[in-house]
Write a protein that holds these residues in place. Structure first.
Motif, PDB file in Angstrom:
ATOM      1  N   ASP A  40      22.031  -5.288 -12.948  1.00 41.03           N
ATOM      2  CA  ASP A  40      21.802  -6.223 -14.231  1.00 41.03           C
ATOM      3  C   ASP A  40      20.454  -6.751 -14.125  1.00 41.03           C
ATOM      4  OD1 ASP A  40      24.668  -6.481 -14.925  1.00 41.03           O
ATOM      5  OD2 ASP A  40      25.256  -8.061 -13.503  1.00 41.03           O
ATOM      6  N   SER A  44      18.582  -6.146 -17.592  1.00 39.35           N
ATOM      7  CA  SER A  44      18.209  -7.565 -18.488  1.00 39.35           C
ATOM      8  C   SER A  44      16.757  -7.602 -18.758  1.00 39.35           C
ATOM      9  CB  SER A  44      18.687  -8.572 -17.597  1.00 39.35           C
ATOM     10  OG  SER A  44      20.234  -8.765 -17.680  1.00 39.35           O
ATOM     11  N   TYR A  68      30.641   0.655 -15.203  1.00 36.89           N
ATOM     12  CA  TYR A  68      29.977  -0.513 -15.469  1.00 36.89           C
ATOM     13  C   TYR A  68      28.906  -0.581 -16.316  1.00 36.89           C
ATOM     14  CZ  TYR A  68      28.070  -4.927 -14.268  1.00 36.89           C
ATOM     15  OH  TYR A  68      27.364  -6.409 -14.230  1.00 36.89           O
ATOM     16  N   LYS A  73      26.284  -2.107 -23.878  1.00 37.41           N
ATOM     17  CA  LYS A  73      26.463  -2.874 -24.786  1.00 37.41           C
ATOM     18  C   LYS A  73      26.167  -4.510 -23.978  1.00 37.41           C
ATOM     19  CE  LYS A  73      30.376  -4.496 -27.761  1.00 37.41           C
ATOM     20  NZ  LYS A  73      31.574  -4.214 -27.978  1.00 37.41           N
ATOM     21  N   SER A  74      26.689  -4.639 -22.655  1.00 35.77           N
ATOM     22  CA  SER A  74      26.401  -5.769 -22.229  1.00 35.77           C
ATOM     23  C   SER A  74      25.096  -6.506 -22.185  1.00 35.77           C
ATOM     24  CB  SER A  74      27.130  -5.794 -20.869  1.00 35.77           C
ATOM     25  OG  SER A  74      28.422  -5.521 -20.743  1.00 35.77           O
ATOM     26  N   TRP A  75      24.071  -5.564 -22.344  1.00 35.35           N
ATOM     27  CA  TRP A  75      22.709  -5.731 -22.374  1.00 35.35           C
ATOM     28  C   TRP A  75      22.160  -5.759 -23.693  1.00 35.35           C
ATOM     29  CZ3 TRP A  75      25.372  -2.857 -18.966  1.00 35.35           C
ATOM     30  CH2 TRP A  75      25.664  -3.452 -17.709  1.00 35.35           C
ATOM     31  N   TYR A 278      21.653 -10.587 -18.155  1.00 32.79           N
ATOM     32  CA  TYR A 278      23.026 -10.190 -18.890  1.00 32.79           C
ATOM     33  C   TYR A 278      23.844  -9.740 -17.852  1.00 32.79           C
ATOM     34  CZ  TYR A 278      20.330 -11.166 -23.179  1.00 32.79           C
ATOM     35  OH  TYR A 278      19.427 -11.937 -23.957  1.00 32.79           O
ATOM     36  N   SER A 279      25.187  -9.835 -18.099  1.00 34.77           N
ATOM     37  CA  SER A 279      26.080  -9.063 -17.311  1.00 34.77           C
ATOM     38  C   SER A 279      27.445  -8.815 -17.989  1.00 34.77           C
ATOM     39  CB  SER A 279      26.294  -9.861 -16.068  1.00 34.77           C
ATOM     40  OG  SER A 279      27.314  -9.089 -15.087  1.00 34.77           O
ATOM     41  N   GLU A 280      28.284  -8.062 -17.322  1.00 36.49           N
ATOM     42  CA  GLU A 280      29.573  -7.607 -17.837  1.00 36.49           C
ATOM     43  C   GLU A 280      30.547  -8.997 -17.506  1.00 36.49           C
ATOM     44  OE1 GLU A 280      32.479  -4.785 -16.203  1.00 36.49           O
ATOM     45  OE2 GLU A 280      32.300  -3.853 -18.208  1.00 36.49           O
ATOM     46  N   ASP A 281      31.013  -9.567 -18.669  1.00 35.21           N
ATOM     47  CA  ASP A 281      32.101 -10.732 -18.249  1.00 35.21           C
ATOM     48  C   ASP A 281      33.631 -10.171 -17.760  1.00 35.21           C
ATOM     49  OD1 ASP A 281      33.631 -12.956 -18.250  1.00 35.21           O
ATOM     50  OD2 ASP A 281      32.791 -13.856 -20.260  1.00 35.21           O
TER      51      ASP A 281
END
Length: 379
Positions: A40, A44, A68, A73-75, A278-281
């Protein structure tokens, strides 16, 4: 297509010194700080720097890491004007093989870079913990018209022999580089963060690939060769928090550094200068602190249920600390359960690990213990 800068994240390391934590998991996918994975942080940092084209080079136990990262998209590194690509070793006419070294990993993906045609290439490690932007470093590279700009970190001179050490002149030009010198003449350690002009990098990688005696490594081969050729190489000094979590003890310490009871100067969250990590929720339920629970000086992530006592701990999602269980100075990773009466001291408890009722872990404080058994089951 032509862009100013692309990033390449080297995320294929085994991380064998992390023992059972990386037996089936790539080091960059290891849990950190209760809610993040190590990968991450470089992702990030790229997002916060406005770098919209990122290649992630995976290799060892890559399936979970690839899933993962996904499209990025998560970032926010995806979409019409952004691209995150998972780059794995390729099948060739001679068969398939792992990357032969850090430089070879980039060389094998020159076609990806050629398509983007960047002016500069940022090369990062996928297993370092730090929060920053790379904009100032890029400005240094542009201003000094450097073939290669290397981020350096001042380390205690007594520890310098563990790193690649650079010597610079008064203008910050690199005049000498030695990988893990026995008698270091400087305390400027390479962080393994490089910004190359793509033209210079490409030429160096093509030449290195033809050298059968090379280890195809940036620190051992590419950097010394470019320096010997008289290429313009400059240092960029980084002064924030940075940790290479290569051992169980260093991973544990990096987690403990997050607690406010420690030194504010070494707390990643307070020195991150407003950068978002940022990270995956995982969409876990809110944390729950029971009526008889005691929580002191600890980070507790969503989904955790604390019914017992924790002190100076970092607790991940979906952890259960049953009534009567106690943990001190511990990193407790996702899904772990401490049953009634369990006692944990100075330890990392791996994902989905079950600490049985009344079980004692490291009560004699013998270094940092690691317990991994993946036996936890939900009622």
């Amino acid at each position: 297509m032509s862009i100013q800068i692309a990033a390449m994240i080297l995320a294929g390391g085994k991380g064998t010194r992390l023992q059972a934590l990386t037996r089936k998991t790539a080091k960059p996918a290891v849990s950190y700080a209760g809610k993040y994975r190590i990968i991450d942080f470089p992702l990030s940092n790229c997002a916060n720097s406005g770098i919209n084209h990122v290649g992630v080079l995976t290799q060892y136990e890559s399936s979970a890491l690839n899933s993962y990262i996904g499209s990025g998209k998560s970032w926010g590194i995806n979409g019409v004007n952004a691209l995150t690509s998972i780059l794995t070793p390729k099948q060739t006419e001679e068969g398939s093989s792992w990357y032969r070294g850090t430089a070879d990993a980039i060389y094998e993906n020159l076609d990806w870079l050629d398509e983007l045609n960047p002016e500069y290439v940022l090369i990062l490690s996928g297993d370092h913990i730090y929060s920053c932007t790379y904009n100032e470093m890029l400005e240094t590279a542009i201003e000094k018209n450097a073939d290669c700009t290397i981020a350096v970190y001042e380390v205690p001179i007594e520890e310098a022999s563990r790193f690649g050490i650079l010597e610079t002149d008064a203008e910050g030009n690199i005049v000498a580089f030695k990988e893990k010198p026995k008698q270091p003449k400087s305390n400027l350690a390479s962080m393994g963060i490089y910004i190359f002009s793509y033209k210079s990098l490409r030429a160096a990688l093509v030449a290195d690939a033809k050298d059968d005696s090379s280890d195809h490594d940036f620190g051992k081969n590419i950097i010394p060769t470019m320096l010997a050729q008289g290429k313009k190489m400059v240092a960029y000094t980084y002064d924030g928090y940075w940790k290479d979590v290569g051992t169980i003890a260093s991973l544990h310490q990096a987690n403990m550094d997050l607690l406010l009871s420690g030194d504010p100067e070494t707390n990643l969250f307070t020195v991150a200068r407003g950068n978002t990590i940022y990270s995956e929720d995982n969409h876990a339920t809110p944390q729950y602190i029971g009526p008889k629970a005691s929580v002191k000086d600890s980070l507790v992530n969503q989904g955790a249920r604390i019914l017992g006592e924790i002190d100076h701990c970092v607790v991940s999602s979906d952890v259960v600390i049953e009534e009567g269980a106690k943990a001190h100075n511990a990193v407790i990773m996702g899904g772990a359960i401490l049953k009634k009466g369990a006692r944990v001291e100075d330890a990392i408890i791996g994902p989905n690990t079950l600490i049985e009722e009344g079980e004692a872990v490291n009560l004699d404080h013998n270094g940092i213990a690691l317990v991994c058994n993946s036996k936890a089951e939900r009622n």
